[in-house]
Design an enzyme around this catalytic site. Structure first.
Site, PDB file in Angstrom:
ATOM      1  N   GLY A   9       0.822  -1.215   0.000  1.00 60.80           N
ATOM      2  CA  GLY A   9       0.000   0.000   0.000  1.00 60.80           C
ATOM      3  C   GLY A   9       0.850   1.256   0.000  1.00 60.80           C
ATOM      4  O   GLY A   9       2.072   1.192  -0.119  1.00 60.80           O
ATOM      5  N   ARG A  34      -2.688  -9.286  -2.581  1.00 60.34           N
ATOM      6  CA  ARG A  34      -2.212  -9.781  -3.895  1.00 60.34           C
ATOM      7  C   ARG A  34      -0.793  -9.277  -4.106  1.00 60.34           C
ATOM      8  O   ARG A  34      -0.367  -8.316  -3.453  1.00 60.34           O
ATOM      9  CB  ARG A  34      -3.129  -9.310  -5.026  1.00 60.34           C
ATOM     10  CG  ARG A  34      -3.115  -7.800  -5.275  1.00 60.34           C
ATOM     11  CD  ARG A  34      -4.101  -7.433  -6.390  1.00 60.34           C
ATOM     12  NE  ARG A  34      -5.488  -7.661  -5.947  1.00 60.34           N
ATOM     13  CZ  ARG A  34      -6.139  -6.804  -5.169  1.00 60.34           C
ATOM     14  NH1 ARG A  34      -5.542  -5.717  -4.725  1.00 60.34           N
ATOM     15  NH2 ARG A  34      -7.380  -7.055  -4.789  1.00 60.34           N
ATOM     16  N   ASP A  50      -4.901 -12.260   3.403  1.00 58.66           N
ATOM     17  CA  ASP A  50      -6.126 -11.451   3.474  1.00 58.66           C
ATOM     18  C   ASP A  50      -6.372 -11.200   4.961  1.00 58.66           C
ATOM     19  O   ASP A  50      -6.646 -12.153   5.706  1.00 58.66           O
ATOM     20  CB  ASP A  50      -7.288 -12.242   2.842  1.00 58.66           C
ATOM     21  CG  ASP A  50      -8.632 -11.518   3.026  1.00 58.66           C
ATOM     22  OD1 ASP A  50      -9.613 -11.941   2.387  1.00 58.66           O
ATOM     23  OD2 ASP A  50      -8.691 -10.547   3.800  1.00 58.66           O
ATOM     24  N   TYR A 139     -14.268   6.094   8.264  1.00 53.61           N
ATOM     25  CA  TYR A 139     -12.814   5.982   8.463  1.00 53.61           C
ATOM     26  C   TYR A 139     -12.432   6.500   9.845  1.00 53.61           C
ATOM     27  O   TYR A 139     -11.683   5.860  10.575  1.00 53.61           O
ATOM     28  CB  TYR A 139     -12.123   6.800   7.382  1.00 53.61           C
ATOM     29  CG  TYR A 139     -10.627   6.822   7.417  1.00 53.61           C
ATOM     30  CD1 TYR A 139      -9.940   7.971   7.808  1.00 53.61           C
ATOM     31  CD2 TYR A 139      -9.889   5.715   7.027  1.00 53.61           C
ATOM     32  CE1 TYR A 139      -8.560   8.004   7.818  1.00 53.61           C
ATOM     33  CE2 TYR A 139      -8.498   5.746   7.030  1.00 53.61           C
ATOM     34  CZ  TYR A 139      -7.837   6.904   7.421  1.00 53.61           C
ATOM     35  OH  TYR A 139      -6.467   6.939   7.422  1.00 53.61           O
TER      36      TYR A 139
HETATM   37  C1  VAH Z   1      -6.761   9.899   3.855  1.00 58.54           C
HETATM   38  N1  VAH Z   1      -4.348  10.035   3.502  1.00 58.54           N
HETATM   39  O1  VAH Z   1      -6.840  10.937   3.224  1.00 58.54           O
HETATM   40  C2  VAH Z   1      -5.383   9.480   4.361  1.00 58.54           C
HETATM   41  C3  VAH Z   1      -5.155  10.014   5.746  1.00 58.54           C
HETATM   42  C4  VAH Z   1      -5.141  12.083   7.109  1.00 58.54           C
HETATM   43  C5  VAH Z   1      -5.496  11.488   5.834  1.00 58.54           C
HETATM   44  O2  VAH Z   1      -5.851   9.301   6.705  1.00 58.54           O
HETATM   45  O3  VAH Z   1      -7.724   9.215   4.117  1.00 58.54           O
END
Ligand code: VAH
Length: 312
Positions: A9, A34, A50, A139
């Site tokens: 990543g 992957r 995974d 998130y």
């Molecule tokens: C995002 N780059 O934009 C990530 C990060 C603070 C941002 O968590 O989701």
């Protein structure tokens, strides 16, 4: 050995290479869902894992006697907002599996949090290390829950868990992937290719940012820090700079005078950005384990344009 999930990543791909340079290639096992042809995938041991399959993760960790688990596999803010249920299952299921592996093998543990762990009711200027966390994104919910879960594994099971609340990270190695702050990565690619960029984040929107080399150093410094000095664990505020789109455009124009910036604001990602701090306070990280950032906007821009000119 160190086992990294999400090793291909945005952070993982550079962290894997850095850790192999420090500790030796065979000492770092890269895993991801992957494989690809990147240096991270091909410069040492690699396994398909995974992270939603806890049994497979444990078997791989046992196979390599992992004494450190670095859990990087997750969906970033914009992608998570588009797929909230999948994001919960991957981000929280993966984290729980990784923490369970660390508990079983008594491994040290790292996973990143984010400025996304703050919300609209958090103080926006010089956001403190300890403050209110009411994020309004999936998130952000994942990051706050993740911080609490990681602290729980420390207090309840004695797992040496540590984390960093990263700002937007900027790098030239992996293309941007589903973040809100990724306009600050795309802008450099577009400046070189087309001498212009249309930003989906509006002018005047301040967000904390950091150049990837500083982020990688912060992970190593935190993981090598003396545990007795840590008053916090999950997770430390870290930042290098805070800027809004017009400022990064002006910095690019010092090198590409004809660079043109325009705006086509994406309400979803603008909404996410508006819910985050303008600038955070990293004094706890500085005091407890000596955090420092080497790159400011000027220095980062020189390096990004130089490296991307070669790459593109
Ligand atoms: C995002 N780059 O934009 C990530 C990060 C603070 C941002 O968590 O989701």
């Amino acid at each position: 050995r160190i086992l990294i999930t999400g090793a291909l990543g945005q952070i993982g791909s550079e962290l894997t290479v850095k850790l192999r340079n420090i500790y030796g290639s065979d000492h770092v096992v890269a895993t991801d869902i992957r494989k690809n042809d990147s240096e991270a995938a091909n410069s040492g041991p690699f396994e398909i894992v995974d992270v939603t399959d806890g049994k497979a993760m444990l078997e791989t960790a046992k196979k390599y006697n992992a004494d450190t688990i670095i859990h990087m596999a997750a969906l970033l803010s914009a992608t998570a907002e588009a797929n909230p249920v999948f994001a919960w299952n991957l981000n929280m299921g993966g984290l729980m599996n990784a923490l369970e592996v660390a508990r079983e093998l008594n491994s040290q543990f790292f996973t990143p949090s984010s400025i996304g762990a703050f919300g609209p009711s958090t103080p926006k200027a010089n956001t403190p290390q300890d403050t209110i966390h009411r994020p309004t994104t999936m998130y952000g919910v994942n990051k706050v829950a993740g911080e609490l879960l990681s602290d729980y594994y420390y207090h309840k099971f004695g797992v040496d868990t540590r984390g960093l609340r990263f700002p937007g990270l900027i790098s030239y190695v992996t293309p941007p992937g589903g973040g809100t702050t990724d306009y600050a990565v795309e802008i450099y690619y577009e400046a070189i290719k087309n001498k212009r960029y249309t930003s989906y984040i509006n002018k005047g929107t301040y967000m904390d940012m950091m150049y990837m080399p500083d982020a990688l150093d912060a992970i190593v410094d935190l993981m090598e820090a003396d545990a007795s000095k840590l008053k916090h664990r999950n997770s430390f505020n870290v930042t290098a700079m805070s800027f809004e789109p017009e400022q990064i455009a002006a910095e690019i124009r010092k090198h590409i005078p004809s660079f043109e910036m325009s705006y086509d604001v994406d309400p979803v990602r603008q909404g996410i950005a508006d819910s985050w701090p303008d600038s955070i306070d990293a004094s706890a990280a500085k005091e407890e384990w000596g955090f420092k950032a080497e790159y400011d906007l000027e220095k980062m821009t020189v390096d990004m344009l130089e490296k991307l000119s070669v790459k593109i």
